[in-house]
Every structure is written in C-alpha cells, then in structure tokens.
Design a protein around this motif. Structure first.
Motif, PDB file in Angstrom:
ATOM      1  N   SER A 142      12.066 -34.318 -66.613  1.00  0.00           N
ATOM      2  CA  SER A 142      11.837 -33.997 -67.932  1.00  0.00           C
ATOM      3  C   SER A 142      10.597 -33.016 -68.002  1.00  0.00           C
ATOM      4  O   SER A 142       9.559 -33.130 -67.125  1.00  0.00           O
ATOM      5  N   LEU A 143      10.492 -32.125 -68.915  1.00  0.00           N
ATOM      6  CA  LEU A 143       9.149 -31.339 -69.287  1.00  0.00           C
ATOM      7  C   LEU A 143       9.027 -31.168 -70.770  1.00  0.00           C
ATOM      8  O   LEU A 143      10.071 -31.133 -71.665  1.00  0.00           O
ATOM      9  N   ARG A 144       7.815 -31.023 -71.243  1.00  0.00           N
ATOM     10  CA  ARG A 144       7.637 -30.851 -72.730  1.00  0.00           C
ATOM     11  C   ARG A 144       6.743 -29.383 -72.806  1.00  0.00           C
ATOM     12  O   ARG A 144       5.914 -29.482 -72.369  1.00  0.00           O
ATOM     13  N   LEU A 145       7.521 -28.555 -73.526  1.00  0.00           N
ATOM     14  CA  LEU A 145       6.941 -27.393 -73.772  1.00  0.00           C
ATOM     15  C   LEU A 145       5.997 -27.405 -75.269  1.00  0.00           C
ATOM     16  O   LEU A 145       6.474 -28.029 -76.150  1.00  0.00           O
ATOM     17  N   SER A 196      24.653 -25.788 -75.070  1.00  0.00           N
ATOM     18  CA  SER A 196      24.187 -26.065 -73.577  1.00  0.00           C
ATOM     19  C   SER A 196      22.823 -27.125 -73.473  1.00  0.00           C
ATOM     20  O   SER A 196      22.811 -27.741 -72.262  1.00  0.00           O
ATOM     21  N   VAL A 197      22.190 -27.323 -74.462  1.00  0.00           N
ATOM     22  CA  VAL A 197      21.116 -28.344 -74.433  1.00  0.00           C
ATOM     23  C   VAL A 197      21.203 -29.490 -75.485  1.00  0.00           C
ATOM     24  O   VAL A 197      20.385 -30.333 -75.446  1.00  0.00           O
ATOM     25  N   GLY A 240      21.872 -32.807 -76.771  1.00  0.00           N
ATOM     26  CA  GLY A 240      21.771 -34.030 -76.254  1.00  0.00           C
ATOM     27  C   GLY A 240      20.887 -34.338 -75.310  1.00  0.00           C
ATOM     28  O   GLY A 240      20.632 -35.381 -74.877  1.00  0.00           O
ATOM     29  N   ARG A 241      20.139 -33.243 -74.892  1.00  0.00           N
ATOM     30  CA  ARG A 241      19.154 -33.068 -73.788  1.00  0.00           C
ATOM     31  C   ARG A 241      17.506 -32.657 -74.370  1.00  0.00           C
ATOM     32  O   ARG A 241      16.660 -33.122 -73.675  1.00  0.00           O
ATOM     33  N   PHE A 242      17.741 -31.706 -75.239  1.00  0.00           N
ATOM     34  CA  PHE A 242      16.180 -31.107 -75.687  1.00  0.00           C
ATOM     35  C   PHE A 242      16.324 -31.707 -77.121  1.00  0.00           C
ATOM     36  O   PHE A 242      17.130 -31.738 -77.801  1.00  0.00           O
ATOM     37  N   THR A 243      14.820 -31.691 -77.408  1.00  0.00           N
ATOM     38  CA  THR A 243      14.566 -32.055 -78.548  1.00  0.00           C
ATOM     39  C   THR A 243      13.483 -31.168 -79.164  1.00  0.00           C
ATOM     40  O   THR A 243      12.235 -31.273 -78.475  1.00  0.00           O
ATOM     41  N   LEU A 244      13.736 -30.521 -80.320  1.00  0.00           N
ATOM     42  CA  LEU A 244      12.782 -29.779 -81.130  1.00  0.00           C
ATOM     43  C   LEU A 244      11.664 -30.519 -82.065  1.00  0.00           C
ATOM     44  O   LEU A 244      12.473 -31.190 -82.852  1.00  0.00           O
ATOM     45  N   SER A 245      10.494 -30.324 -82.250  1.00  0.00           N
ATOM     46  CA  SER A 245       9.763 -31.207 -83.032  1.00  0.00           C
ATOM     47  C   SER A 245       8.656 -30.360 -83.461  1.00  0.00           C
ATOM     48  O   SER A 245       8.162 -29.330 -82.855  1.00  0.00           O
ATOM     49  N   ARG A 246       8.153 -30.771 -84.643  1.00  0.00           N
ATOM     50  CA  ARG A 246       6.938 -29.711 -84.979  1.00  0.00           C
ATOM     51  C   ARG A 246       5.842 -30.850 -85.729  1.00  0.00           C
ATOM     52  O   ARG A 246       6.300 -31.799 -86.579  1.00  0.00           O
ATOM     53  N   ASP A 247       4.636 -30.339 -85.034  1.00  0.00           N
ATOM     54  CA  ASP A 247       3.630 -31.249 -85.904  1.00  0.00           C
ATOM     55  C   ASP A 247       2.669 -30.154 -86.524  1.00  0.00           C
ATOM     56  O   ASP A 247       1.872 -29.481 -85.981  1.00  0.00           O
ATOM     57  N   ASN A 248       2.660 -30.445 -87.697  1.00  0.00           N
ATOM     58  CA  ASN A 248       1.966 -29.456 -88.769  1.00  0.00           C
ATOM     59  C   ASN A 248       0.367 -29.597 -88.873  1.00  0.00           C
ATOM     60  O   ASN A 248      -0.314 -28.668 -88.619  1.00  0.00           O
ATOM     61  N   SER A 302      16.731 -34.431 -68.649  1.00  0.00           N
ATOM     62  CA  SER A 302      17.957 -34.274 -67.889  1.00  0.00           C
ATOM     63  C   SER A 302      18.205 -33.059 -67.495  1.00  0.00           C
ATOM     64  O   SER A 302      19.217 -32.117 -67.588  1.00  0.00           O
ATOM     65  N   LEU A 303      17.054 -32.170 -66.968  1.00  0.00           N
ATOM     66  CA  LEU A 303      17.151 -30.778 -66.497  1.00  0.00           C
ATOM     67  C   LEU A 303      18.031 -30.441 -65.551  1.00  0.00           C
ATOM     68  O   LEU A 303      18.287 -31.251 -64.560  1.00  0.00           O
TER      69      LEU A 303
END
Length: 123
Positions: free
Chosen positions: A16-19, A62-63, A65-73, A84-85
């Motif tokens: 896993s990684l978090r960008l 392609s992503v 179920g594996r990637f999640t986008l979120s925002r912290d205002n 699950s890269l």
C-alpha cells in the motif's frame, strides 16, 4: 496556484501507499480534483476524481475496490490511498484541479496539475 504531489515510492506487489496532493494559492474545495497516472510509453490515464463541492467520486475500473480518494478541506489536501498494488500500477501519478462543476475523467477538463510522483510496484 500550485499543486504539490507526494507519497510515491517503491512498494512490493500487494502493498500500500498513500499519495497526497496539497494546494497552495487556492482552495481545493472550490475545485473538482482528480488523480491521473502515466506509465512509460503510455498516455496519461484517469485514476480517480471527486466532484467540485460534492461527494461524488469516480474510479477507473482498473482501481475500483483497491484505491480510495478522499479530501481534507482543513488541510487543503486530497489523498489517494492505494491498496493491493500491482506491477501494472507502476506509473507517475499526477493530481489535478478542475473548475468544471461536473465530475470529469478527462485530462482536458483540468486546469492545474501537480508535478507528479513516481509509484513503482515491484518485487
């Protein structure tokens, strides 16, 4: 106006990684935000996006179920949690901001781009 992407690196398959993508000079909540990626020799492709001032989020098949986008205002930052890269996820990942109201998956709809962060998935 600037977007700063970070968090890339080398990870083993299944890892896993978090960008992160932090904006300066404007408020992210006033823009739709997207993540795109570009692998060597390939065109830039859509990964995930969140609508301007909305909760609608879309992902590339392609992503899902594996990637999640979120925002912290409060931090003026968007994140892309990648789990699950797979080796085929290897690419330079770019964040981008769009003034288009509707959620967009096309590069031409985005007005500002970060510099990109490299993700390498390899054993």
């Amino acid at each position: 106006v600037q977007l700063q992407a970070s968090g890339g690196g080398l990870v083993q398959p299944g890892g896993s990684l978090r960008l992160s993508c932090t904006a300066s000079g404007f408020t992210l909540d006033h823009y739709g935000m997207g993540w795109f990626r570009q692998a060597p020799g390939k065109e830039r492709e859509f990964v995930a996006a969140i609508q301007w001032r909305g909760s609608n989020i879309d992902y590339a098949d392609s992503v899902k179920g594996r990637f999640t986008l979120s925002r912290d205002n409060a931090k003026n930052t968007v994140y892309l949690q990648m789990n699950s890269l797979k080796p085929e996820d290897t690419a330079v990942y770019y964040c981008a901001a769009s003034r288009v109201f509707s959620l967009s998956t096309t590069t031409t709809s985005y007005d500002y781009w970060g510099q990109g962060t490299l993700v390498t998935v390899s054993s």
